[in-house]
Design a protein around this motif. Structure first.
Motif, mmCIF file in Angstrom:
data_model
loop_
_atom_site.group_PDB
_atom_site.id
_atom_site.type_symbol
_atom_site.label_atom_id
_atom_site.label_comp_id
_atom_site.label_asym_id
_atom_site.label_seq_id
_atom_site.Cartn_x
_atom_site.Cartn_y
_atom_site.Cartn_z
ATOM 1 N N ARG A 1 -29.208 21.636 -17.183
ATOM 2 C CA ARG A 1 -28.487 22.921 -17.231
ATOM 3 C C ARG A 1 -29.437 24.059 -17.593
ATOM 4 O O ARG A 1 -29.440 25.118 -16.951
ATOM 5 C CB ARG A 1 -27.369 22.878 -18.292
ATOM 6 C CG ARG A 1 -26.064 22.233 -17.837
ATOM 7 C CD ARG A 1 -24.925 22.558 -18.830
ATOM 8 N NE ARG A 1 -24.504 23.931 -18.750
ATOM 9 C CZ ARG A 1 -23.557 24.371 -17.916
ATOM 10 N NH1 ARG A 1 -22.953 23.544 -17.089
ATOM 11 N NH2 ARG A 1 -23.230 25.652 -17.903
ATOM 12 N N ARG A 2 -30.202 23.817 -18.655
ATOM 13 C CA ARG A 2 -31.103 24.846 -19.155
ATOM 14 C C ARG A 2 -32.156 25.208 -18.097
ATOM 15 O O ARG A 2 -32.503 26.368 -17.910
ATOM 16 C CB ARG A 2 -31.781 24.323 -20.424
ATOM 17 C CG ARG A 2 -32.430 25.364 -21.275
ATOM 18 C CD ARG A 2 -32.674 24.840 -22.685
ATOM 19 N NE ARG A 2 -33.395 23.569 -22.683
ATOM 20 C CZ ARG A 2 -33.057 22.514 -23.443
ATOM 21 N NH1 ARG A 2 -32.015 22.582 -24.262
ATOM 22 N NH2 ARG A 2 -33.770 21.407 -23.390
ATOM 23 N N SER A 3 -32.647 24.202 -17.412
ATOM 24 C CA SER A 3 -33.698 24.446 -16.423
ATOM 25 C C SER A 3 -33.184 25.271 -15.240
ATOM 26 O O SER A 3 -33.886 26.126 -14.712
ATOM 27 C CB SER A 3 -34.287 23.129 -15.925
ATOM 28 O OG SER A 3 -34.919 22.461 -16.994
ATOM 29 N N ILE A 4 -31.939 24.986 -14.806
ATOM 30 C CA ILE A 4 -31.354 25.808 -13.735
ATOM 31 C C ILE A 4 -31.203 27.243 -14.236
ATOM 32 O O ILE A 4 -31.562 28.198 -13.546
ATOM 33 C CB ILE A 4 -29.970 25.261 -13.288
ATOM 34 C CG1 ILE A 4 -30.120 23.883 -12.643
ATOM 35 C CG2 ILE A 4 -29.301 26.238 -12.325
ATOM 36 C CD1 ILE A 4 -28.791 23.193 -12.334
ATOM 37 N N ALA A 5 -30.679 27.384 -15.439
ATOM 38 C CA ALA A 5 -30.380 28.721 -15.982
ATOM 39 C C ALA A 5 -31.644 29.560 -16.147
ATOM 40 O O ALA A 5 -31.643 30.762 -15.862
ATOM 41 C CB ALA A 5 -29.644 28.598 -17.318
ATOM 42 N N THR A 6 -32.725 28.923 -16.593
ATOM 43 C CA THR A 6 -33.943 29.689 -16.847
ATOM 44 C C THR A 6 -34.958 29.604 -15.718
ATOM 45 O O THR A 6 -35.886 30.400 -15.668
ATOM 46 C CB THR A 6 -34.642 29.185 -18.129
ATOM 47 O OG1 THR A 6 -34.984 27.811 -17.926
ATOM 48 C CG2 THR A 6 -33.733 29.297 -19.334
ATOM 49 N N GLY A 7 -34.752 28.650 -14.795
ATOM 50 C CA GLY A 7 -35.770 28.426 -13.763
ATOM 51 C C GLY A 7 -37.061 27.960 -14.397
ATOM 52 O O GLY A 7 -38.144 28.162 -13.866
ATOM 53 N N GLY A 8 -36.882 27.308 -15.556
ATOM 54 C CA GLY A 8 -38.052 26.968 -16.363
ATOM 55 C C GLY A 8 -38.844 25.812 -15.805
ATOM 56 O O GLY A 8 -38.288 24.819 -15.333
ATOM 57 N N VAL A 9 -40.159 25.952 -15.835
ATOM 58 C CA VAL A 9 -41.013 24.844 -15.439
ATOM 59 C C VAL A 9 -41.537 24.112 -16.669
ATOM 60 O O VAL A 9 -42.236 23.112 -16.551
ATOM 61 C CB VAL A 9 -42.209 25.342 -14.597
ATOM 62 C CG1 VAL A 9 -41.743 25.663 -13.193
ATOM 63 C CG2 VAL A 9 -42.869 26.532 -15.238
ATOM 64 N N SER A 10 -41.164 24.633 -17.856
ATOM 65 C CA SER A 10 -41.688 24.031 -19.086
ATOM 66 C C SER A 10 -41.217 22.589 -19.233
ATOM 67 O O SER A 10 -41.905 21.753 -19.791
ATOM 68 C CB SER A 10 -41.257 24.858 -20.301
ATOM 69 O OG SER A 10 -39.853 24.948 -20.341
ATOM 70 N N GLU A 11 -40.024 22.315 -18.703
ATOM 71 C CA GLU A 11 -39.496 20.951 -18.796
ATOM 72 C C GLU A 11 -39.501 20.254 -17.438
ATOM 73 O O GLU A 11 -38.739 19.310 -17.217
ATOM 74 C CB GLU A 11 -38.082 20.986 -19.384
ATOM 75 C CG GLU A 11 -38.053 21.536 -20.809
ATOM 76 C CD GLU A 11 -36.654 21.682 -21.368
ATOM 77 O OE1 GLU A 11 -36.371 21.081 -22.427
ATOM 78 O OE2 GLU A 11 -35.834 22.408 -20.762
ATOM 79 N N LEU A 12 -40.375 20.730 -16.533
ATOM 80 C CA LEU A 12 -40.380 20.230 -15.157
ATOM 81 C C LEU A 12 -40.506 18.707 -15.079
ATOM 82 O O LEU A 12 -39.745 18.049 -14.368
ATOM 83 C CB LEU A 12 -41.507 20.894 -14.351
ATOM 84 C CG LEU A 12 -41.674 20.423 -12.897
ATOM 85 C CD1 LEU A 12 -40.417 20.692 -12.085
ATOM 86 C CD2 LEU A 12 -42.868 21.104 -12.234
ATOM 87 N N ASN A 13 -41.447 18.141 -15.835
ATOM 88 C CA ASN A 13 -41.654 16.694 -15.754
ATOM 89 C C ASN A 13 -40.428 15.910 -16.193
ATOM 90 O O ASN A 13 -40.083 14.895 -15.587
ATOM 91 C CB ASN A 13 -42.870 16.286 -16.593
ATOM 92 C CG ASN A 13 -44.161 16.720 -15.907
ATOM 93 O OD1 ASN A 13 -44.197 16.854 -14.680
ATOM 94 N ND2 ASN A 13 -45.193 16.975 -16.696
ATOM 95 N N GLN A 14 -39.758 16.428 -17.231
ATOM 96 C CA GLN A 14 -38.537 15.753 -17.678
ATOM 97 C C GLN A 14 -37.440 15.846 -16.614
ATOM 98 O O GLN A 14 -36.724 14.884 -16.356
ATOM 99 C CB GLN A 14 -38.028 16.381 -18.980
ATOM 100 C CG GLN A 14 -38.848 15.968 -20.195
ATOM 101 C CD GLN A 14 -38.749 16.997 -21.290
ATOM 102 O OE1 GLN A 14 -39.426 18.024 -21.219
ATOM 103 N NE2 GLN A 14 -37.902 16.737 -22.287
ATOM 104 N N VAL A 15 -37.308 17.042 -16.000
ATOM 105 C CA VAL A 15 -36.284 17.224 -14.969
ATOM 106 C C VAL A 15 -36.536 16.276 -13.806
ATOM 107 O O VAL A 15 -35.618 15.591 -13.333
ATOM 108 C CB VAL A 15 -36.259 18.690 -14.465
ATOM 109 C CG1 VAL A 15 -35.330 18.829 -13.266
ATOM 110 C CG2 VAL A 15 -35.807 19.630 -15.579
ATOM 111 N N ILE A 16 -37.774 16.203 -13.361
ATOM 112 C CA ILE A 16 -38.117 15.297 -12.249
ATOM 113 C C ILE A 16 -37.763 13.855 -12.632
ATOM 114 O O ILE A 16 -37.163 13.116 -11.838
ATOM 115 C CB ILE A 16 -39.613 15.413 -11.889
ATOM 116 C CG1 ILE A 16 -39.891 16.792 -11.273
ATOM 117 C CG2 ILE A 16 -40.039 14.304 -10.937
ATOM 118 C CD1 ILE A 16 -41.353 17.119 -11.118
ATOM 119 N N ASP A 17 -38.093 13.483 -13.852
ATOM 120 C CA ASP A 17 -37.802 12.148 -14.345
ATOM 121 C C ASP A 17 -36.298 11.862 -14.333
ATOM 122 O O ASP A 17 -35.857 10.801 -13.866
ATOM 123 C CB ASP A 17 -38.360 12.038 -15.769
ATOM 124 C CG ASP A 17 -38.451 10.588 -16.208
ATOM 125 O OD1 ASP A 17 -39.096 9.804 -15.478
ATOM 126 O OD2 ASP A 17 -37.846 10.253 -17.244
#
Lengths: 325, 325
Positions: free
Chosen positions: B259-275
């Motif tokens: 949710r947070r990654s969509i909202a912020t477009g953040g790449v900081s958690e990219l590896n976790q999102v991919i996982d």
């Protein structure tokens, strides 16, 4: 006697105008909320709706029986105009238009580009409903030429060698061509083949005069009367007629200042440029050209039979000229 | 046996393809040098020309007698596609497309916006020459829906609550609708009214599958195979099916990260999102949906008589699926 826009030009087609306005609002209807919101914003930020009024007056002057068709065509014209303004504001990175925030400033460039695309597509969609291949061909060719005119303007940016002929090509594309579609389109709808050329000539010359006047005002007016600042065109390195003419009429250092300012879009010498444009005779030449174009526009209208609508079209052209008198 | 694009899909319409290519080059002809240069650049940067090939195959599958008409329609389809790519690259601020500099990067945003407008207008201009009101109505409605789909995508950016239904609306507009125009348009040209719906269904479902596959690859592929980097969609905050599905399949901290990654477009958690996307079953669900859409696409084609052209259309849909196998 001064011409009154409301009384002399709008009043004869006031009921058509109201219907046209409704059709624009129906036209921008969309199931996507953002499309609706942006379209509404830009349509409402519109000015006097001069182009659709020309279309309505031309249709009445041609004796069109089914004025609903002209109302639709007028709505299409305004939507196409709005679409080009939305894209122009992205292109010019403008934050304000007529004192109101632009779509790109209120939302962003992305939204403005895509909603502009929507408005172009919707205008064509409504045009198809008018069910005339002649009209469709005229408009599809015309909108290509409008886009080409806009690109030609970009290509001429910062080019001090731009000729008056190229300048005329630019303003024909960016301004006069849509005027032509608005009035010639009305003749097509009315099935009055013999009025197509006169109305196209009227609109073409009036459009040229209108744009020359606008370009003069950029060197004589102020933010209050024009809605933009003196020297805006220069800042963008646009070689408009006042500068092209000033280059013809000057030599030596004055000539060099104008050339350099077009090339760099420099505002560092803005006051000197304004001074040269105002005192070299350049503005006099521009005013003369505006009068000539207006004269040709009015002459072309003589090929239409007398009517109050034809007279209103004439008054519209005369009123534009009053801005530089 | 592996499907070969050149042999199985392109070869049956190779001569039509060559003629279509000539028509595109004629179509982008302009008296304005910059219009020509930019149009040439973007048209040549095109990929496999899958959309016009679909149009040509569909026309042959419908038994169209005058294939010159289909060649024109295919050229129009590719020009519309190119116009949307040019505007998309402005919207996404992209510097590269398929490894080549974009128009906005090579020239500037201004030029790209206006040349995109020119390509849309020219496409309509060529379409009018095909002289079919049915075709014009289909395309004018369709291009509105394409623009709406693009805006809907912008509207959904950074919105974690985007539903699968909204996602399907977005990809229908931005991808499948043009596929539909390409194939249904061929049936209209051929006067084969009974094949319009099947071809539209084929193209709609194939387009959905094609886009879902593309969105899967954004989480599994790398720059070499896809021409874009893993996680590009996430960086732009695009709630594509892998993320929508991952939200359905996770709870707690994993759910929160997505949710947070969509909202912020953040790449900081990219590896976790991919996982999470790769291990939650989200990609399995996406693959299943791609298979379902492909199945529906192939089924719809059964309503057309057997021909090598129909089989090539089937192979095209199957080949797309191979990208995720």
């Amino acid at each position: 006697m001064a011409i009154d826009f409301q009384q002399d030009i709008l009043a004869p087609v006031a009921t058509d105008f109201t219907e046209m306005d409704k059709l624009i609002n129906e036209g921008i209807n969309s199931k996507v909320a953002l499309v609706m919101a942006v379209s509404k914003h830009v349509v409402e930020a519109g000015g006097k709706r001069m182009r659709p009024i020309m279309c309505l007056l031309a249709a009445r002057a041609c004796g069109l029986a089914d004025m609903q068709q002209a109302q639709k065509l007028a709505a299409i014209i305004e939507m196409l105009h709005t679409a080009t303004l939305v894209h122009d504001d992205v292109v010019d990175e403008s934050g304000l238009r007529r004192g109101k925030p632009t779509a790109n400033a209120t939302w962003n460039n992305q939204t403005a580009v895509l909603v502009g695309d929507f408005l172009i597509s919707r205008a064509f969609d409504l045009l198809v409903d008018l069910n005339s291949m002649t009209l469709l061909k005229d408009f599809s060719t015309g909108t290509c030429e409008i886009a080409e005119g806009e690109v030609l303007q970009l290509q001429a940016q910062h080019q001090p060698d731009t000729s008056e002929a190229t300048y005329l090509d630019i303003i024909h594309g960016k301004t006069s061509r849509l005027f032509e579609l608005a009035t010639e389109g009305a003749a097509i709808l009315a099935g009055q083949e013999q009025y197509r050329l006169p109305l196209r000539q009227f609109a073409g010359h009036f459009g040229n005069a209108f744009q020359i006047i606008d370009d003069i005002l950029d060197y004589t007016s102020n933010a209050e009367t024009l809605g933009k600042n003196i020297g805006d065109d220069l800042m963008e390195g646009k070689p408009t007629l006042p500068l092209i003419s000033a280059l013809q009429l000057t030599q030596g250092s004055q000539h060099d200042i104008i050339r350099r300012s077009i090339a760099t879009g420099g505002v560092s010498e803005l006051n000197q440029v304004i001074d040269i444009v105002q005192n070299s005779g350049a503005l006099d030449y521009c005013r003369q050209r505006a009068h000539e174009e207006t004269h040709l526009a009015l002459n072309a209208l003589e090929q239409l039979p007398f009517s109050q609508y034809r007279e209103s079209l004439k008054q519209l052209a005369q009123m534009a000229l009053h801005r530089i008198q």
